[in-house]
Motif scaffolding. Sequence first.
Motif, mmCIF file in Angstrom:
data_model
loop_
_atom_site.group_PDB
_atom_site.id
_atom_site.type_symbol
_atom_site.label_atom_id
_atom_site.label_comp_id
_atom_site.label_asym_id
_atom_site.label_seq_id
_atom_site.Cartn_x
_atom_site.Cartn_y
_atom_site.Cartn_z
ATOM 1 N N UNK A 146 0.729 -1.171 0.150
ATOM 2 C CA UNK A 146 -0.191 0.229 -0.278
ATOM 3 C C UNK A 146 0.723 1.485 -0.280
ATOM 4 N N UNK A 147 1.471 1.506 0.677
ATOM 5 C CA UNK A 147 2.991 2.202 1.138
ATOM 6 C C UNK A 147 3.283 3.305 0.008
ATOM 7 N N UNK A 148 3.688 1.428 -0.640
ATOM 8 C CA UNK A 148 5.062 1.848 -1.761
ATOM 9 C C UNK A 148 4.051 2.414 -3.310
ATOM 10 N N UNK A 149 2.851 1.584 -3.526
ATOM 11 C CA UNK A 149 2.238 1.761 -4.266
ATOM 12 C C UNK A 149 1.504 3.066 -4.376
ATOM 13 N N UNK A 150 0.967 3.155 -3.640
ATOM 14 C CA UNK A 150 0.376 4.718 -3.310
ATOM 15 C C UNK A 150 1.463 6.033 -3.717
ATOM 16 N N UNK A 151 2.877 5.647 -3.188
ATOM 17 C CA UNK A 151 3.444 6.839 -2.910
ATOM 18 C C UNK A 151 4.378 6.511 -4.700
ATOM 19 N N UNK A 152 3.921 5.607 -5.167
ATOM 20 C CA UNK A 152 4.862 5.603 -6.375
ATOM 21 C C UNK A 152 3.781 6.739 -7.635
ATOM 22 N N UNK A 153 2.183 5.657 -7.375
ATOM 23 C CA UNK A 153 0.905 6.352 -8.015
ATOM 24 C C UNK A 153 1.250 8.165 -8.047
ATOM 25 N N UNK A 154 1.431 7.960 -6.946
ATOM 26 C CA UNK A 154 1.320 10.080 -6.572
ATOM 27 C C UNK A 154 2.458 10.303 -7.816
ATOM 28 N N UNK A 155 3.642 9.919 -7.218
ATOM 29 C CA UNK A 155 4.979 10.404 -8.302
ATOM 30 C C UNK A 155 4.689 10.161 -9.984
ATOM 31 N N UNK A 156 4.083 8.725 -10.058
ATOM 32 C CA UNK A 156 3.728 8.755 -11.610
ATOM 33 C C UNK A 156 2.305 10.409 -12.207
ATOM 34 N N UNK A 157 1.660 10.635 -11.080
ATOM 35 C CA UNK A 157 0.391 10.571 -11.488
ATOM 36 C C UNK A 157 0.478 12.571 -11.444
ATOM 37 N N UNK A 158 1.676 12.783 -10.536
ATOM 38 C CA UNK A 158 1.532 14.267 -10.629
ATOM 39 C C UNK A 158 2.631 14.319 -11.441
ATOM 40 N N UNK A 159 3.508 14.264 -12.110
ATOM 41 C CA UNK A 159 4.116 14.613 -13.268
ATOM 42 C C UNK A 159 2.984 14.438 -14.644
ATOM 43 N N UNK A 160 2.473 13.516 -14.777
ATOM 44 C CA UNK A 160 2.119 12.875 -15.915
ATOM 45 C C UNK A 160 1.169 14.166 -15.638
ATOM 46 N N UNK A 161 0.750 14.681 -14.601
ATOM 47 C CA UNK A 161 -0.738 16.021 -14.972
ATOM 48 C C UNK A 161 0.436 16.982 -15.742
ATOM 49 N N UNK A 162 1.502 17.127 -15.526
ATOM 50 C CA UNK A 162 2.138 18.294 -15.959
ATOM 51 C C UNK A 162 3.146 18.198 -17.514
ATOM 52 N N UNK A 163 3.526 16.375 -17.812
ATOM 53 C CA UNK A 163 3.815 15.807 -18.729
ATOM 54 C C UNK A 163 3.003 16.730 -20.147
ATOM 55 N N UNK A 164 1.617 16.186 -19.780
ATOM 56 C CA UNK A 164 0.197 16.025 -21.109
ATOM 57 C C UNK A 164 -0.446 17.435 -20.780
ATOM 58 N N UNK A 165 0.137 18.203 -20.599
ATOM 59 C CA UNK A 165 -0.419 19.523 -20.295
ATOM 60 C C UNK A 165 -1.448 19.683 -19.531
ATOM 61 N N UNK A 166 -1.570 19.462 -18.430
ATOM 62 C CA UNK A 166 -2.954 19.254 -17.978
ATOM 63 C C UNK A 166 -3.115 20.402 -16.294
ATOM 64 N N UNK A 167 -1.866 20.680 -16.861
ATOM 65 C CA UNK A 167 -1.075 21.770 -15.174
ATOM 66 C C UNK A 167 -1.185 22.722 -16.272
#
Length: 250
Positions: A146-167
Amino acid sequence: MSFHDWLYSIYPADSVINGRWGSLHILTLVACLVIILLIAFIFKNKNEKTKQNVILVLAGFILLFELSRRAINLSRGQLDTHGLLVTLLPRPWCAISCWLMMVSSLVKKRWFYNFASMNALLNAIIFFAYPAVGFNHSVILFENLYSITTHALLLISSISLMTLGLTGFKIKKDFLLKECIGLILVFAYSFIEIFLLKIEKDPMYFMQNNDVQAFLGVEYNLYLVIYVAFLVFYFSLFHIVQLFIDKKKG
C-alpha cells in the motif's frame, strides 16, 4: 506465510530492516520513471479528454488501494468513534494528497490539477528520498504494498499531469488565489486532525519534535522558519519555472 497474515500485515519476527536505497527502492523508482515516460510518449498527442482519462485511471488505482486498506482495517473488529475516524479519514499529508489527486480527476479544473500535482509530487519526493515505511521490512506485506504503490502512483500521476499539459502554472491571480486557499484549507484540516479529532499527531510535519526537525537537527523556532520558507519556495517554483519557459519561448 498465510494469505491472512499477508493481508493483515502480521510480520514475522526480526523482519524489520533498513531498505532505503536498496534494490526494491531503486527498482520502484526506475519503474515509475519508465511508466512516466511511456505515458508522456503514448498520450502526448491525444486530445484533452483522453489525457484526463489517463489521470482518472491512475486515480482509480489510488482509490482501489485507499478503499482496500480501509476495508481491511474495518474488518479487524469493532471500532469506537475515534477508531472509525482514524480508519476512514485521510490523515498524513501523503494520504491527503491521494484524495486531492482523486478529486482532481473528477473536478478536471486546471487550477485543481495544479494544486493536486504540487502536493502529490512533494509527498512522493519526500517518501522516495527518505522512506520511513514500505521498504522497512524484509517481506512485502499489504501495508508495505500500500505505502509503496500509493506513493509511486502519486509520483506518476503528479508528473503525468504536467507532461500531458493538464496543469498550467502561468501566474494568474485566480489560480494563485485558489491554490493558496487550497493550501490554507489543507492546513486547517491538519489542525482539526491534531487538536479537534485527535486522529494524527503531526500530519504535515509542522509540530515540535517531528522527524524532519530531528533530521535537520535544529531548534523548533528555526525549523518553523525553514519550514515556511521551503513551502513558499516550493509552491512558487512551479510558477517561476513556467514564467521562465514562457519568456524563453517569447
